[in-house]
Design an enzyme around this catalytic site. Structure first.
Site, PDB file in Angstrom:
ATOM      1  N   LYS A   1     -70.572  33.807   7.539  1.00  0.00           N
ATOM      2  CA  LYS A   1     -69.872  33.413   8.754  1.00  0.00           C
ATOM      3  C   LYS A   1     -69.578  31.918   8.725  1.00  0.00           C
ATOM      4  O   LYS A   1     -70.174  31.166   7.948  1.00  0.00           O
ATOM      5  CB  LYS A   1     -70.749  33.705   9.984  1.00  0.00           C
ATOM      6  CG  LYS A   1     -70.980  35.157  10.300  1.00  0.00           C
ATOM      7  CD  LYS A   1     -71.869  35.276  11.541  1.00  0.00           C
ATOM      8  CE  LYS A   1     -72.196  36.720  11.874  1.00  0.00           C
ATOM      9  NZ  LYS A   1     -71.020  37.463  12.366  1.00  0.00           N
TER      10      LYS A   1
ATOM     11  N   ARG B   1     -73.951  48.343  11.091  1.00  0.00           N
ATOM     12  CA  ARG B   1     -73.729  49.782  10.899  1.00  0.00           C
ATOM     13  C   ARG B   1     -74.604  50.346   9.784  1.00  0.00           C
ATOM     14  O   ARG B   1     -74.914  51.533   9.770  1.00  0.00           O
ATOM     15  CB  ARG B   1     -72.248  50.041  10.626  1.00  0.00           C
ATOM     16  CG  ARG B   1     -71.696  49.403   9.375  1.00  0.00           C
ATOM     17  CD  ARG B   1     -70.176  49.258   9.389  1.00  0.00           C
ATOM     18  NE  ARG B   1     -69.760  48.246  10.355  1.00  0.00           N
ATOM     19  CZ  ARG B   1     -68.488  47.938  10.577  1.00  0.00           C
ATOM     20  NH1 ARG B   1     -67.510  48.548   9.901  1.00  0.00           N
ATOM     21  NH2 ARG B   1     -68.181  47.005  11.457  1.00  0.00           N
TER      22      ARG B   1
END
Length: 481
Positions: A258, A332
């Site tokens: 990020k 996920r």
């Protein structure tokens, strides 16, 4: 957290540092009319004013809050929270709260809002500490058993929300996976008196149990991942509800790193696990006749030489192989293992809660969660529970095109990430769908409302909000009927 009690004392006679006074539109009570007029109080929506009580009340200050003539329970909750926040800002140690609740439901809403509004995270403050000790809710219903029970329920739920908030607000260096797992175990034991059984899987157990997703996400950190399973199993349970939460204690993005700005709030990426762990504690304390299994999937997503790489192939607990394309889509992966484990217990329904996608924020904003499901009736139940609890959610679809996209990998069973930005929240939901089979399941994406970076509002503070705890408790109530 401050204690809250009921009292039949009149507002002007209540002994407290601050009197929080709900002023109804069209009210004939003119005890404070002159002062309110002097403060330019016009009863406009969400208006709050503070002034010295003088000779009009025993309290030092009065916080007047504009209340509609016929408020909803959520309006009462928010306005009570706003009033108490103002009182806490005035350094109140004791508060008298006068909101004229009409029935037990109103009592619970006002009490809940007041307690949620009183929350303050001061762990790292060296001088500023929380000073509020008690809240007295002034009502003619004080001696009714229904009102007493309502306050008790509000206290239990508010304490659970506060705990979720505190976990989220804690510095990521202080709540890495083993520490977070232990904190959940200690809290569950302290609030449920052994009613909730807690099991922690370490990295060796996760490997034996084939939890390839959780292990892969935690591979880049020197601190190994954990899975915490909490079980509440009362006699004569009317249903079995499984809750699964994403618990990324810090998300750097892994090798798909990020930006610096994007990392600043990533201590909040464990808000889903915090919510399900806190919720099962409240459900157990409330004694609801429903069996609940809660699973917190905990890892730290960091870059290093041992980190999972884009292009790697993972084998998940259910045996499915997954092609990793972006290590910043890690939630996920941990949830896939957790959902597979949850379905093995054959629950009546599975709910997962996760700060999963920025795409959901783009779609619904920062205060509304998305709900996606393989079962229309269950999706409706989650939406109804959230509405009753006062949390904003909105149903989203999982279109057939996403099934094709998730299964479009040429070298594995499933593709972990969709390189196209369109429908990111829906793609992620369909990926999770692959791990629940035919079990009724709903996915709640709380990426927006889990953390408030703006000014406090209503009963919502800066930082962790504890979003989804109240919805999950209400859903358990609904299933237990």
């Amino acid at each position: 957290m401050a204690s809250i009690t009921l009292s039949r004392t009149e507002p002007t006679s209540a002994r407290a540092d601050v009197l929080v006074l709900g002023v109804r539109a069209g009210s004939s009570d003119d005890s404070f009319a002159t002062q309110l007029e002097a403060m330019n109080f016009k009863g406009e929506p969400n208006q709050v004013v503070t002034f010295p009580a003088g000779e009009l009340a025993r309290a030092r200050l009065v916080v007047a809050v504009a209340v509609p003539a016929k408020p909803t329970t959520e309006q009462l909750r928010r306005l009570a929270g706003a009033g108490v926040r103002a009182a806490v800002g005035a350094k109140a140690t004791t508060i008298a709260l006068a909101f004229e609740p009409a029935d037990a439901d109103d009592v619970q809403a006002v009490a809940e809002g007041a307690l949620l509004g009183s929350y303050a995270f001061t762990t790292y403050k060296t001088k500023e500490k929380d000073t509020l000790r008690s809240i007295s809710l002034l009502t003619s219903l004080a001696r009714q058993a229904s009102a007493t029970n309502a306050v008790k329920a509000a206290s239990i739920v508010a304490e659970a929300v506060a705990q979720a908030r505190t976990w989220v607000n804690t510095a990521p260096a202080d709540i890495r996976p083993p520490a977070f797992a232990q904190a959940i175990k200690e809290w569950a034991g302290s609030v449920t008196d052994g009613a909730t059984r807690v099991t922690i899987w370490d990295e060796r157990k996760l490997e034996r149990e084939r939890c390839g997703g959780i292990l892969a996400v935690g591979a880049g950190s020197e601190v190994p991942p954990r899975l915490v399973q909490l079980t509440y199993r009362p006699e004569k349970a009317k249903a079995h509800l499984a809750l699964v939460g994403k618990g990324i204690t810090f998300d750097s993005g892994g090798l798909s790193l990020k930006t610096g700005t994007g990392m600043q709030t990533m201590k909040m990426d464990m808000a889903g696990a915090a919510a399900v762990a806190a919720a099962i504690g409240a459900i157990a304390r409330l004694g609801l006749p429903i069996r609940v299994t809660a699973i917190a999937c905990i890892a730290e997503n960091m870059p290093s030489g041992s980190a999972t790489r884009p292009g790697d192939i993972l084998t998940m607990r259910n045996g499915a192989t997954v092609e990793v394309l972006n290590t910043d889509a890690e939630g996920r992966l941990v949830l896939g293992d957790g959902l597979a484990l949850a379905t093995e217990a054959k629950p009546d329904a599975v709910i997962d809660v996760a700060t999963l996608t920025g795409a959901c924020i783009v779609a619904l904003g920062e205060r509304t969660a998305g709900v996606m499901s393989n079962d229309e009736a269950l999706q409706g139940k989650v939406v109804d529970a959230a509405k009753a609890a006062g949390e904003l959610v909105w149903p989203l679809p999982i279109p057939e095109e996403m099934t094709e996209k998730v299964k479009s990998s040429k070298i594995a069973d499933l593709k972990q990430h969709n390189p196209k930005t369109a429908g990111g929240a829906l793609f992620a939901a369909e990926f999770l769908h692959a791990f629940v089979g035919d079990v009724p399941w709903a996915h709640v994406d709380i990426a927006g409302p889990a953390y408030n970076e703006d000014s406090p509002y209503g009963y919502v503070p800066f930082g962790g909000t504890g979003f989804a705890v109240r919805t999950l408790v209400q859903l358990a109530r609904d299933f237990a009927r």
